[in-house]
Design a protein around this motif. Structure first.
Motif, mmCIF file in Angstrom:
data_model
loop_
_atom_site.group_PDB
_atom_site.id
_atom_site.type_symbol
_atom_site.label_atom_id
_atom_site.label_comp_id
_atom_site.label_asym_id
_atom_site.label_seq_id
_atom_site.Cartn_x
_atom_site.Cartn_y
_atom_site.Cartn_z
ATOM 1 N N ILE A 79 0.824 -1.213 0.000
ATOM 2 C CA ILE A 79 0.000 0.000 0.000
ATOM 3 C C ILE A 79 0.861 1.267 0.000
ATOM 4 C CG2 ILE A 79 -1.741 1.341 1.261
ATOM 5 C CD1 ILE A 79 -2.941 -1.374 2.149
ATOM 6 N N ASP A 80 1.657 1.453 1.047
ATOM 7 C CA ASP A 80 2.405 2.702 1.202
ATOM 8 C C ASP A 80 3.445 2.866 0.089
ATOM 9 O OD1 ASP A 80 1.090 3.580 3.565
ATOM 10 O OD2 ASP A 80 2.237 2.093 4.694
ATOM 11 N N ASN A 81 3.336 3.984 -0.593
ATOM 12 C CA ASN A 81 4.211 4.348 -1.707
ATOM 13 C C ASN A 81 4.117 3.388 -2.886
ATOM 14 O OD1 ASN A 81 5.042 6.682 -0.423
ATOM 15 N ND2 ASN A 81 6.606 5.584 0.700
ATOM 16 N N THR A 82 3.018 2.637 -2.929
ATOM 17 C CA THR A 82 2.714 1.787 -4.075
ATOM 18 C C THR A 82 1.361 2.185 -4.647
ATOM 19 O OG1 THR A 82 4.023 -0.018 -3.117
ATOM 20 C CG2 THR A 82 2.489 -0.606 -4.872
ATOM 21 N N VAL A 83 0.352 2.346 -3.785
ATOM 22 C CA VAL A 83 -0.937 2.905 -4.221
ATOM 23 C C VAL A 83 -1.313 4.135 -3.400
ATOM 24 C CG1 VAL A 83 -1.810 0.710 -5.125
ATOM 25 C CG2 VAL A 83 -2.378 1.372 -2.777
ATOM 26 N N ALA A 84 -0.710 4.267 -2.218
ATOM 27 C CA ALA A 84 -0.979 5.415 -1.341
ATOM 28 C C ALA A 84 0.310 6.199 -1.133
ATOM 29 C CB ALA A 84 -1.514 4.940 0.008
ATOM 30 N N ASN A 85 0.254 7.487 -1.385
ATOM 31 C CA ASN A 85 1.412 8.340 -1.159
ATOM 32 C C ASN A 85 1.438 8.743 0.313
ATOM 33 O OD1 ASN A 85 3.445 10.208 -1.098
ATOM 34 N ND2 ASN A 85 2.652 11.450 -2.783
ATOM 35 N N GLN A 86 2.312 8.108 1.074
ATOM 36 C CA GLN A 86 2.400 8.409 2.503
ATOM 37 C C GLN A 86 3.334 9.582 2.798
ATOM 38 O OE1 GLN A 86 4.050 5.230 4.846
ATOM 39 N NE2 GLN A 86 6.018 5.311 3.810
ATOM 40 N N ASN A 87 4.027 10.077 1.788
ATOM 41 C CA ASN A 87 5.003 11.137 2.027
ATOM 42 C C ASN A 87 4.405 12.414 2.615
ATOM 43 O OD1 ASN A 87 7.192 9.519 1.247
ATOM 44 N ND2 ASN A 87 6.771 9.948 -0.899
ATOM 45 N N PRO A 88 3.250 12.908 2.141
ATOM 46 C CA PRO A 88 2.670 14.094 2.791
ATOM 47 C C PRO A 88 2.327 13.841 4.269
ATOM 48 C CG PRO A 88 1.719 13.803 0.616
ATOM 49 C CD PRO A 88 2.534 12.567 0.904
ATOM 50 N N ARG A 89 1.886 12.621 4.584
ATOM 51 C CA ARG A 89 1.573 12.271 5.986
ATOM 52 C C ARG A 89 2.852 12.314 6.826
ATOM 53 N NH1 ARG A 89 1.123 6.557 7.820
ATOM 54 N NH2 ARG A 89 0.712 6.064 5.640
ATOM 55 N N ILE A 90 3.927 11.796 6.279
ATOM 56 C CA ILE A 90 5.202 11.830 7.002
ATOM 57 C C ILE A 90 5.629 13.277 7.219
ATOM 58 C CG2 ILE A 90 7.669 11.296 6.829
ATOM 59 C CD1 ILE A 90 6.806 8.683 5.347
ATOM 60 N N MET A 91 5.538 14.101 6.190
ATOM 61 C CA MET A 91 5.968 15.496 6.310
ATOM 62 C C MET A 91 5.112 16.264 7.327
ATOM 63 S SD MET A 91 8.548 15.219 4.510
ATOM 64 C CE MET A 91 9.199 16.860 4.636
ATOM 65 N N ARG A 92 3.803 15.938 7.381
ATOM 66 C CA ARG A 92 2.920 16.597 8.364
ATOM 67 C C ARG A 92 3.239 16.173 9.790
ATOM 68 N NH1 ARG A 92 -1.106 15.089 4.609
ATOM 69 N NH2 ARG A 92 -1.753 13.390 5.976
ATOM 70 N N SER A 93 3.968 15.080 9.946
ATOM 71 C CA SER A 93 4.215 14.499 11.266
ATOM 72 C C SER A 93 5.616 14.782 11.803
ATOM 73 C CB SER A 93 3.987 12.979 11.197
ATOM 74 O OG SER A 93 2.661 12.703 10.790
ATOM 75 N N ILE A 94 6.339 15.681 11.165
ATOM 76 C CA ILE A 94 7.689 16.005 11.636
ATOM 77 C C ILE A 94 7.596 16.985 12.801
ATOM 78 C CG2 ILE A 94 9.887 17.093 11.036
ATOM 79 C CD1 ILE A 94 9.530 15.988 8.201
ATOM 80 N N ASN A 95 8.278 16.639 13.884
ATOM 81 C CA ASN A 95 8.342 17.492 15.081
ATOM 82 C C ASN A 95 9.315 18.638 14.875
ATOM 83 O OD1 ASN A 95 6.614 15.873 16.668
ATOM 84 N ND2 ASN A 95 8.305 14.505 17.203
ATOM 85 N N ASN A 96 9.362 19.537 15.846
ATOM 86 C CA ASN A 96 10.308 20.657 15.809
ATOM 87 C C ASN A 96 11.755 20.199 15.795
ATOM 88 O OD1 ASN A 96 8.218 22.491 15.801
ATOM 89 N ND2 ASN A 96 8.181 22.697 18.032
ATOM 90 N N ASP A 97 12.008 18.989 16.306
ATOM 91 C CA ASP A 97 13.380 18.475 16.327
ATOM 92 C C ASP A 97 13.774 17.799 15.015
ATOM 93 O OD1 ASP A 97 11.977 16.078 16.411
ATOM 94 O OD2 ASP A 97 12.803 15.421 18.324
ATOM 95 N N GLY A 98 12.860 17.833 14.023
ATOM 96 C CA GLY A 98 13.155 17.273 12.711
ATOM 97 C C GLY A 98 12.903 15.783 12.581
ATOM 98 N N LYS A 99 12.384 15.170 13.639
ATOM 99 C CA LYS A 99 12.089 13.739 13.602
ATOM 100 C C LYS A 99 10.591 13.523 13.452
ATOM 101 C CE LYS A 99 16.106 12.493 16.052
ATOM 102 N NZ LYS A 99 16.949 11.686 16.655
ATOM 103 N N VAL A 100 10.236 12.379 12.885
ATOM 104 C CA VAL A 100 8.827 12.053 12.675
ATOM 105 C C VAL A 100 8.174 11.642 13.994
ATOM 106 C CG1 VAL A 100 7.239 10.483 11.505
ATOM 107 C CG2 VAL A 100 9.217 11.389 10.274
ATOM 108 N N ASN A 101 7.046 12.238 14.279
ATOM 109 C CA ASN A 101 6.233 11.857 15.433
ATOM 110 C C ASN A 101 5.520 10.560 15.069
ATOM 111 O OD1 ASN A 101 3.950 11.489 17.101
ATOM 112 N ND2 ASN A 101 3.867 13.684 17.579
ATOM 113 N N LEU A 102 5.996 9.429 15.587
ATOM 114 C CA LEU A 102 5.469 8.118 15.214
ATOM 115 C C LEU A 102 4.006 7.928 15.604
ATOM 116 C CD1 LEU A 102 8.558 5.853 15.922
ATOM 117 C CD2 LEU A 102 7.730 6.728 13.730
#
Length: 156
Positions: free
Chosen positions: A15-38
């Motif tokens: 699914i992820d990055n095959t039929v669903a582009n998860q990249n915008p979700r990842i970018m929306r989830s980056i904290n102030n420290d530059g890491k992804v909020n899991l």
């Protein structure tokens, strides 16, 4: 083809990055420290917003006429319901849906199902913001004679 649906051969699709582009979700989830909020990136509220990769719906609709579509994705178990909802919302055919804990866990199901084809971006660790090529998985697929297609239409 006059076979009943449950007799059709199987195509397994990630699914992820095959039929669903998860990249915008990842970018929306980056904290102030530059890491992804899991917690945020793995929330149903964010997953449902994933964008459909252009052409994937049409391609899967055509494939589903002669193959059963088994979805196999590395996502947290609590995302099963929203993943099914997302696929349904975007009119993807679903014959089976399995979520596994780790990318490497997919191999077990691929061996079990013996699909005609496995479609995947064959990358992992997207949440680190530096995805890695699934070299070991590719070697295993080749060794076990599992036909695969490496989808490259949605790079990070």
């Amino acid at each position: 083809m006059n076979l009943e649906r449950n007799q059709l051969p199987i195509v397994v699709v990630d699914i992820d990055n095959t039929v669903a582009n998860q990249n915008p979700r990842i970018m929306r989830s980056i904290n102030n420290d530059g890491k992804v909020n899991l917690e945020k990136v793995n929330s149903p509220e964010e997953v449902i917003l994933d964008e459909v990769i252009e052409g994937s719906q049409e391609a899967l609709k055509i494939i589903s006429k002669e193959y059963r579509i088994f979805w196999l994705t590395a996502r947290k178990e609590h995302l099963t319901e929203v993943t099914h909802k997302w696929l349904t919302l975007h009119k993807f055919p679903i014959d089976n849906l399995v979520l596994v804990e780790r990318f490497s866990d997919k191999l077990h199901y691929l061996e079990k199902w013996a699909p005609k084809l496995f479609i995947d971006d064959l990358e992992y660790d997207h949440f680190s913001l530096s995805p890695k090529k699934a070299t070991i998985m590719i070697e295993n697929l080749l060794e076990k004679n599992i036909n695969f297609y490496k989808f490259e239409g949605c790079s990070s």
